[in-house]
Design an enzyme around this catalytic site. Structure first.
Site, PDB file in Angstrom:
ATOM      1  N   GLU A 123      12.040  -1.844   3.801  1.00 52.16           N
ATOM      2  CA  GLU A 123      13.105  -1.457   2.070  1.00 52.16           C
ATOM      3  C   GLU A 123      14.336  -2.417   2.047  1.00 52.16           C
ATOM      4  O   GLU A 123      14.934  -2.021   3.639  1.00 52.16           O
ATOM      5  CB  GLU A 123      12.522  -0.558   1.240  1.00 52.16           C
ATOM      6  CG  GLU A 123      10.521  -0.202   1.899  1.00 52.16           C
ATOM      7  CD  GLU A 123      10.411   0.725   0.630  1.00 52.16           C
ATOM      8  OE1 GLU A 123      10.883   0.285  -0.629  1.00 52.16           O
ATOM      9  OE2 GLU A 123      10.224   1.672   1.481  1.00 52.16           O
ATOM     10  N   HIS A 244      15.358   1.669 -10.362  1.00 44.74           N
ATOM     11  CA  HIS A 244      14.811   0.742  -9.103  1.00 44.74           C
ATOM     12  C   HIS A 244      15.854  -0.508  -9.596  1.00 44.74           C
ATOM     13  O   HIS A 244      15.180  -0.513 -11.225  1.00 44.74           O
ATOM     14  CB  HIS A 244      13.886   1.595  -8.978  1.00 44.74           C
ATOM     15  CG  HIS A 244      13.432   0.845  -7.642  1.00 44.74           C
ATOM     16  ND1 HIS A 244      13.079  -0.686  -7.818  1.00 44.74           N
ATOM     17  CD2 HIS A 244      12.396   0.868  -6.867  1.00 44.74           C
ATOM     18  CE1 HIS A 244      12.247  -1.119  -6.949  1.00 44.74           C
ATOM     19  NE2 HIS A 244      12.078  -0.036  -6.184  1.00 44.74           N
ATOM     20  N   ARG A 293      19.859  -0.074  -2.522  1.00 45.56           N
ATOM     21  CA  ARG A 293      19.266  -0.253  -3.909  1.00 45.56           C
ATOM     22  C   ARG A 293      20.210  -0.574  -4.699  1.00 45.56           C
ATOM     23  O   ARG A 293      20.010  -1.152  -5.750  1.00 45.56           O
ATOM     24  CB  ARG A 293      18.625   1.324  -4.180  1.00 45.56           C
ATOM     25  CG  ARG A 293      17.128   0.631  -5.036  1.00 45.56           C
ATOM     26  CD  ARG A 293      16.070   2.240  -5.595  1.00 45.56           C
ATOM     27  NE  ARG A 293      15.272   1.418  -4.125  1.00 45.56           N
ATOM     28  CZ  ARG A 293      14.551   2.199  -4.040  1.00 45.56           C
ATOM     29  NH1 ARG A 293      14.419   3.917  -4.425  1.00 45.56           N
ATOM     30  NH2 ARG A 293      13.359   2.538  -2.764  1.00 45.56           N
ATOM     31  N   HIS A 352      15.184   5.972 -11.604  1.00 49.11           N
ATOM     32  CA  HIS A 352      13.740   5.761 -10.889  1.00 49.11           C
ATOM     33  C   HIS A 352      13.936   7.034 -10.068  1.00 49.11           C
ATOM     34  O   HIS A 352      13.016   7.674  -9.384  1.00 49.11           O
ATOM     35  CB  HIS A 352      14.235   5.115  -9.964  1.00 49.11           C
ATOM     36  CG  HIS A 352      13.073   4.640  -8.450  1.00 49.11           C
ATOM     37  ND1 HIS A 352      11.548   5.008  -8.873  1.00 49.11           N
ATOM     38  CD2 HIS A 352      13.047   5.121  -7.550  1.00 49.11           C
ATOM     39  CE1 HIS A 352      11.434   4.902  -7.859  1.00 49.11           C
ATOM     40  NE2 HIS A 352      12.588   4.946  -6.638  1.00 49.11           N
ATOM     41  N   ARG A 387      19.951   7.259  -2.945  1.00 54.35           N
ATOM     42  CA  ARG A 387      19.816   7.382  -1.059  1.00 54.35           C
ATOM     43  C   ARG A 387      18.757   6.322  -0.708  1.00 54.35           C
ATOM     44  O   ARG A 387      18.470   5.748  -1.808  1.00 54.35           O
ATOM     45  CB  ARG A 387      18.083   7.924  -1.855  1.00 54.35           C
ATOM     46  CG  ARG A 387      17.023   7.986  -1.444  1.00 54.35           C
ATOM     47  CD  ARG A 387      15.862   9.357  -2.020  1.00 54.35           C
ATOM     48  NE  ARG A 387      15.580   8.171  -3.461  1.00 54.35           N
ATOM     49  CZ  ARG A 387      14.074   7.743  -3.251  1.00 54.35           C
ATOM     50  NH1 ARG A 387      13.701   7.344  -1.670  1.00 54.35           N
ATOM     51  NH2 ARG A 387      13.478   6.846  -3.963  1.00 54.35           N
TER      52      ARG A 387
HETATM   53  P1  FAD Z   1       6.824  15.573  -7.830  1.00 54.94           P
HETATM   54  O1  FAD Z   1       5.845  14.542  -6.518  1.00 54.94           O
HETATM   55  O2  FAD Z   1       7.802  14.427  -9.094  1.00 54.94           O
HETATM   56  O3  FAD Z   1       6.411  16.807  -8.479  1.00 54.94           O
HETATM   57  C1  FAD Z   1       6.909  17.971  -8.767  1.00 54.94           C
HETATM   58  C2  FAD Z   1       5.563  18.939  -9.246  1.00 54.94           C
HETATM   59  O4  FAD Z   1       6.456  19.607 -10.420  1.00 54.94           O
HETATM   60  C3  FAD Z   1       3.963  18.057 -10.530  1.00 54.94           C
HETATM   61  O5  FAD Z   1       3.189  18.610  -9.730  1.00 54.94           O
HETATM   62  C4  FAD Z   1       5.033  18.604 -11.964  1.00 54.94           C
HETATM   63  O6  FAD Z   1       3.878  18.652 -12.910  1.00 54.94           O
HETATM   64  C5  FAD Z   1       5.506  20.100 -11.682  1.00 54.94           C
HETATM   65  N1  FAD Z   1       6.616  20.348 -12.570  1.00 54.94           N
HETATM   66  C6  FAD Z   1       7.236  20.018 -13.695  1.00 54.94           C
HETATM   67  N2  FAD Z   1       7.748  20.806 -14.800  1.00 54.94           N
HETATM   68  C7  FAD Z   1       6.976  21.608 -14.209  1.00 54.94           C
HETATM   69  C8  FAD Z   1       7.414  23.132 -14.874  1.00 54.94           C
HETATM   70  N3  FAD Z   1       8.582  23.626 -15.757  1.00 54.94           N
HETATM   71  N4  FAD Z   1       7.027  24.729 -14.228  1.00 54.94           N
HETATM   72  C9  FAD Z   1       5.766  23.806 -13.575  1.00 54.94           C
HETATM   73  N5  FAD Z   1       5.150  22.094 -12.473  1.00 54.94           N
HETATM   74  C10 FAD Z   1       6.217  21.542 -12.764  1.00 54.94           C
HETATM   75  N6  FAD Z   1       9.909   8.076  -2.541  1.00 54.94           N
HETATM   76  C11 FAD Z   1      10.101   7.488  -1.799  1.00 54.94           C
HETATM   77  O7  FAD Z   1       9.757   8.424  -0.532  1.00 54.94           O
HETATM   78  N7  FAD Z   1       8.949   6.550  -0.917  1.00 54.94           N
HETATM   79  C12 FAD Z   1       8.060   5.562  -1.872  1.00 54.94           C
HETATM   80  O8  FAD Z   1       7.524   4.865  -1.586  1.00 54.94           O
HETATM   81  C13 FAD Z   1       8.321   5.948  -3.601  1.00 54.94           C
HETATM   82  N8  FAD Z   1       8.330   5.337  -4.417  1.00 54.94           N
HETATM   83  C14 FAD Z   1       8.198   5.575  -5.919  1.00 54.94           C
HETATM   84  C15 FAD Z   1       7.339   5.182  -6.687  1.00 54.94           C
HETATM   85  C16 FAD Z   1       6.955   5.429  -8.254  1.00 54.94           C
HETATM   86  C17 FAD Z   1       7.216   4.928  -8.967  1.00 54.94           C
HETATM   87  C18 FAD Z   1       8.589   7.036  -8.546  1.00 54.94           C
HETATM   88  C19 FAD Z   1       8.522   6.888  -9.601  1.00 54.94           C
HETATM   89  C20 FAD Z   1       8.781   7.315  -7.761  1.00 54.94           C
HETATM   90  C21 FAD Z   1       9.287   7.433  -5.877  1.00 54.94           C
HETATM   91  N9  FAD Z   1       9.737   7.637  -4.812  1.00 54.94           N
HETATM   92  C22 FAD Z   1       9.213   7.603  -3.569  1.00 54.94           C
HETATM   93  C23 FAD Z   1       9.994   9.104  -5.352  1.00 54.94           C
HETATM   94  C24 FAD Z   1       9.298  10.089  -4.722  1.00 54.94           C
HETATM   95  O9  FAD Z   1       7.668   9.467  -5.280  1.00 54.94           O
HETATM   96  C25 FAD Z   1       9.494  11.132  -5.178  1.00 54.94           C
HETATM   97  O10 FAD Z   1      11.427  10.905  -5.475  1.00 54.94           O
HETATM   98  C26 FAD Z   1       9.061  12.791  -4.642  1.00 54.94           C
HETATM   99  O11 FAD Z   1       7.099  12.170  -4.968  1.00 54.94           O
HETATM  100  C27 FAD Z   1       9.241  14.019  -5.021  1.00 54.94           C
HETATM  101  O12 FAD Z   1       8.407  14.850  -4.325  1.00 54.94           O
HETATM  102  P2  FAD Z   1       8.554  16.182  -5.257  1.00 54.94           P
HETATM  103  O13 FAD Z   1       7.608  17.261  -4.734  1.00 54.94           O
HETATM  104  O14 FAD Z   1       9.882  16.901  -5.274  1.00 54.94           O
HETATM  105  O15 FAD Z   1       8.297  16.307  -6.793  1.00 54.94           O
HETATM  106  C1  SIN Z   2       9.354   1.492  -3.520  1.00 54.11           C
HETATM  107  O1  SIN Z   2       8.316   1.152  -3.187  1.00 54.11           O
HETATM  108  O2  SIN Z   2      10.271   0.410  -4.047  1.00 54.11           O
HETATM  109  C2  SIN Z   2      10.087   3.163  -3.894  1.00 54.11           C
HETATM  110  C3  SIN Z   2      10.540   3.333  -2.642  1.00 54.11           C
HETATM  111  C4  SIN Z   2      11.397   4.673  -2.721  1.00 54.11           C
HETATM  112  O3  SIN Z   2      11.757   4.618  -4.077  1.00 54.11           O
HETATM  113  O4  SIN Z   2      12.354   5.170  -1.666  1.00 54.11           O
END
Ligand code: FAD
Ligand code: SIN
Length: 543
Positions: A123, A244, A293, A352, A387
Site C-alpha cells: 500500500e 483517503h 496517502r 478517512h 498515518r
Molecule cells: P472502531 O472500529 O471504529 O470501533 C469503535 C467502537 O466504539 C464501535 O464499536 C462504536 O460503536 C463504539 N462507540 C463509538 N462511540 C461510542 C460511545 N459514545 N459509547 C459506546 N460505544 C461507542 N486500517 C488499517 O489498518 N487497515 C485497513 O485496511 C483499513 N481500512 C479501512 C477501511 C475503511 C472503509 C475504514 C473506515 C477504515 C479503515 N482503516 C484501516 C482504519 C481502521 O479500520 C480504523 O482506524 C480502526 O478499525 C479503528 O478501530 P477502533 O477499535 O479504534 O474503532
Molecule cells: C485501504 O485499504 O486503502 C485503507 C487502509 C488504511 O486505511 O490503512
C-alpha cells in the site's frame, strides 16, 4: 463541561470499563481477561458496528522474507512527516509481528499464497509488500469476526450493546471513576445510568462523521474524544485528518459513508488518471501511485483544480482476477454501475482517519489517571502528521495489550467505587451543560468539508469557525442519542478548526494554501485542553 442528560437511575461495577467494540476495545478486553480482570464492554450500536469491520487493505507488519521492523519504522516515520514519536513507532513495529500471532491464535485467518505462506500486498508509503489481508479485501470483517467470537466465549466479559457513553466521572483525586451512559435496554438498566470501574478505556474509534463525506460508518462521531476533551484530557495533532485518496465518487451531493477503493488496488497495479488519460502520479513522487496517502490526495486535488473536474479515475482494468482478489470492492462498484474489470473507477478524496486524538503515554494512559485511549481515538504519537497505510489495525492490536498490562499492574485488590452521593455531587459540579439540536448536523458537516478539508487557509478556516460558532444557539432540552452525537461533532469540529488555524505551516495531511512550507517552528505536537469553555494550546516536543 458536560452534556445535558437526565439523572442516572442505575449503576454497574467492573474492574475495567472498555468503551467500544472495534479492534482496539476487543483486543484490550481480551488481554485484560488473560490477566484475570473482569471487563465490561459498552458499545453504542450492534456489537460489530464501527470502522474495524470495514477495513479493506489489511494489517502492516514486518513478516515477509527480508523485511525488518526497522524497515517498517523507516516507512512509518517518512509518512508521518517528522511528527511521529520514534519511541511509539518502535513499539508499534517491534511488537507488530507478535500481536498478529496473538490475533491468529484468537482465530483470525489470513490469505495465503499458492505455496501456503502468508500473502503480502503493498500500500501507499510502504517500500515493500508488507500487508497481510483476509478475504481479499475483507480484512476488517475477519478481524472483527475472530475477536468477537473470542470475547463472546469469555464469561468474564460482560457486553452492553446500544449503550452510549456520555461523560466521564472522576474520583475525588481527579482519576477516572467511570462514565455516565445511556442504554436502550429493558428492566433495571434502561435510560441513563453509571458504569463504574478501576480504569476506563476509550476505544470509540474515528471522527469521520465531522465531514459530509467519509469512509467511516455512522457511529464514527468521535464521542470518546469529545468526552475526554470535556473531562480535561489533552487532545493532540487533531488537525491531521487523513483524507483517503481513492473513495468511489458518486456525486458531490452524496452524504455520509462512501465506498472505499483500497490502496491495495494500487498495490496490485492500478493507477490514477485524469480526464484526458494522463497518469499524473508518474512524475509527482518517486513511489508514483504508491506515494504516501497525503501526497496522493494532494496531487488528486491539484489535478481536480487544474483540469476543473470533480473527480479523477482509477484504472484497475489490468488486474487479473479483480473479482476474486477484491470481492467487496467489486460488488460495491457494480452496485454503483461501474464494472472495474472493464471501466475506470471514478474516485475522489474523502475523510478517512484521525491521525491525532486523545494524547497518551506509551502505556496508552492519558493525562487523567486511569483514563486510557486505544485505537483511532488515541494519539500515541505513532502516526505523526499522516498515518502509514494499514498501521491502524496494528496500533489497536499492539497498544490494546500494553494498556491491559498497565491497568492490571495498577488496579488495587479492592476497588473503591464512587457512592451514589459522590456521583450526584460530582455531576452537579460539572457546568456548563451543553446540548445542541441534531438539526445542525448537516450544516456543520458541510461547513467542515467546505473550509477544513484537504486544502485549508486562514480565510476558509475562519469562515468555517464562524459557521460553527453560529450553530451554538441551537440548543436543545431533549437529551437523546442524535443530540449527544451532534454536540460531540460540534466540539470536535471546533477543536479541529482551531488546531488547523494554529498550525501555520503545511505538513502531512495538514495543507495550508497560505502557509505552503513545512517549518521547524511547528516541528511539535499541538495539544489542546478545554478549560472553562476555552480551548488552550500547549506545544509538546516530539519524542
Ligand atoms: P472502531 O472500529 O471504529 O470501533 C469503535 C467502537 O466504539 C464501535 O464499536 C462504536 O460503536 C463504539 N462507540 C463509538 N462511540 C461510542 C460511545 N459514545 N459509547 C459506546 N460505544 C461507542 N486500517 C488499517 O489498518 N487497515 C485497513 O485496511 C483499513 N481500512 C479501512 C477501511 C475503511 C472503509 C475504514 C473506515 C477504515 C479503515 N482503516 C484501516 C482504519 C481502521 O479500520 C480504523 O482506524 C480502526 O478499525 C479503528 O478501530 P477502533 O477499535 O479504534 O474503532
Ligand atoms: C485501504 O485499504 O486503502 C485503507 C487502509 C488504511 O486505511 O490503512
Amino acid at each position: 463541561m458536560k452534556l445535558l442528560t437526565s439523572k442516572p437511575g442505575w449503576r454497574v461495577e467492573s474492574d475495567a470499563l472498555v468503551i467500544g467494540s472495534g479492534v482496539a476495545g476487543l483486543t484490550t478486553a481480551l488481554n485484560l481477561r488473560s490477566l484475570g480482570k473482569k471487563v465490561l464492554i459498552i458499545t453504542k450500536s450492534n456489537i460489530d458496528e464501527g470502522s474495524t469491520k470495514w477495513a479493506q487493505g489489511g494489517i502492516a507488519a514486518a513478516l515477509g522474507p527480508g523485511d525488518t521492523p526497522e524497515e517498517h519504522m523507516k516507512d512509518t516515520l517518512i509518512a508521518g512527516a517528522g511528527l511521529c514519536d520514534q519511541n511509539a513507532v518502535e513499539i508499534l513495529v517491534n511488537k507488530g509481528p507478535s500481536a498478529i500471532e496473538k490475533l491468529i491464535s484468537w482465530g483470525a485467518q489470513f490469505d495465503v499464497t499458492a505455496e501456503g505462506g502468508i500473502a503480502l500486498t503493498r500500500e501507499g508509503g510502504h517500500k515493500r509488500n508488507r500487508i497481510i489481508h483476509a478475504g481479499g479485501d475483507a480484512t476488517g470483517a475477519e478481524v472483527s469476526r475472530a475477536l468477537l467470537a473470542a470475547v463472546k466465549d469469555d464469561p468474564g466479559i460482560q457486553i452492553f450493546e446500544h449503550a452510549i457513553a456520555i461523560d466521564l466521572l472522576k474520583n475525588p483525586d481527579g482519576s477516572a471513576a467511570g462514565v455516565t451512559l445511556h442504554i436502550i435496554g429493558e428492566g433495571s438498566r434502561d435510560g441513563v445510568g453509571v458504569a463504574l470501574a478501576g480504569a476506563v478505556v476509550i476505544a470509540t474509534g474515528g471522527i469521520g462523521q465531522v465531514y459530509s463525506q467519509s469512509t467511516n460508518p455512522a457511529v464514527s462521531t468521535g464521542d470518546g474524544v469529545a468526552l475526554a476533551l470535556r473531562a480535561g484530557a489533552k487532545i493532540s495533532d487533531i488537525e491531521f485528518i487523513q483524507f483517503h485518496p481513492t473513495v468511489l465518487w458518486r456525486d458531490n451531493a452524496s452524504l455520509g459513508q462512501q465506498p472505499l477503493i483500497s490502496e491495495a488496488v494500487r498495490g496490485e497495479g492500478a493507477f490514477l488518471v485524469n480526464d484526458i488519460g494522463e497518469k499524473f502520479m508518474e512524475n509527482a513522487h518517486p513511489l508514483k501511485d504508491l506515494a504516501p496517502r497525503d501526497i496522493v490526495t494532494k496531487e488528486i486535488v491539484k489535478e481536480m483544480v487544474r483540469r476543473n473536474i470533480s473527480h479523477v479515475w482509477l484504472d484497475a482494468t489490468k488486474i487479473a482476477d479483480f473479482p476474486k482478489r477484491f470481492p467487496t470492492i467489486y460488488q460495491s462498484c457494480l452496485e454503483n454501475g461501474i464494472d472495474p474489470t472493464r471501466q475506470q473507477i471514478p474516485v475522489a478524496p474523502a475523510s478517512h482517519y484521525a491521525s491525532g486524538g486523545i494524547r497518551t503515554n506509551l502505556q496508552g494512559e492519558s493525562n487523567i489517571k486511569g483514563l486510557y485511549a486505544c485505537g483511532e481515538s488515541a494519539c500515541t504519537g505513532a502516526h505523526g502528521a499522516n498515518r502509514l497505510a494499514s498501521n491502524s489495525l496494528l496500533e489497536g492490536l499492539v497498544f490494546g495489550s500494553l494498556i491491559a498490562q498497565d491497568i492490571a499492574s495498577k488496579l488495587p485488590t479492592e476497588i473503591e467505587y464512587l457512592s451514589d452521593d459522590q456521583i450526584d455531587g460530582y455531576l452537579d459540579q460539572q457546568t456548563p451543560t451543553l446540548l445542541l439540536d441534531s438539526s445542525i448536523k448537516i450544516t456543520l458537516q458541510l461547513a467542515m468539508t467546505q473550509g477544513a478539508s484537504v486544502l485549508r487557509s486562514e480565510k476558509s478556516l475562519q469562515e468555517t469557525l464562524r459557521i460553527i460558532n453560529s450553530l451554538q444557539i441551537h440548543s436543545s432540552k431533549n437529551p437523546n442519542i442524535s443530540n449527544w452525537e451532534t454536540t460531540n461533532l460540534f466540539l470536535l469540529a471546533k477543536t479541529i478548526v482551531l488546531a488547523a488555524l494554529e498550525r501555520k505551516e503545511s505538513r502531512g495531511s495538514h495543507w495550508r494554501e497560505d502557509y505552503p512550507a513545512t517549518t521547524e517552528d511547528f516541528h511539535l505536537h499541538l495539544n489542546q485542553i478545554l478549560q472553562r469553555e476555552e480551548w488552550k494550546f500547549e506545544r509538546e516536543a516530539i519524542q
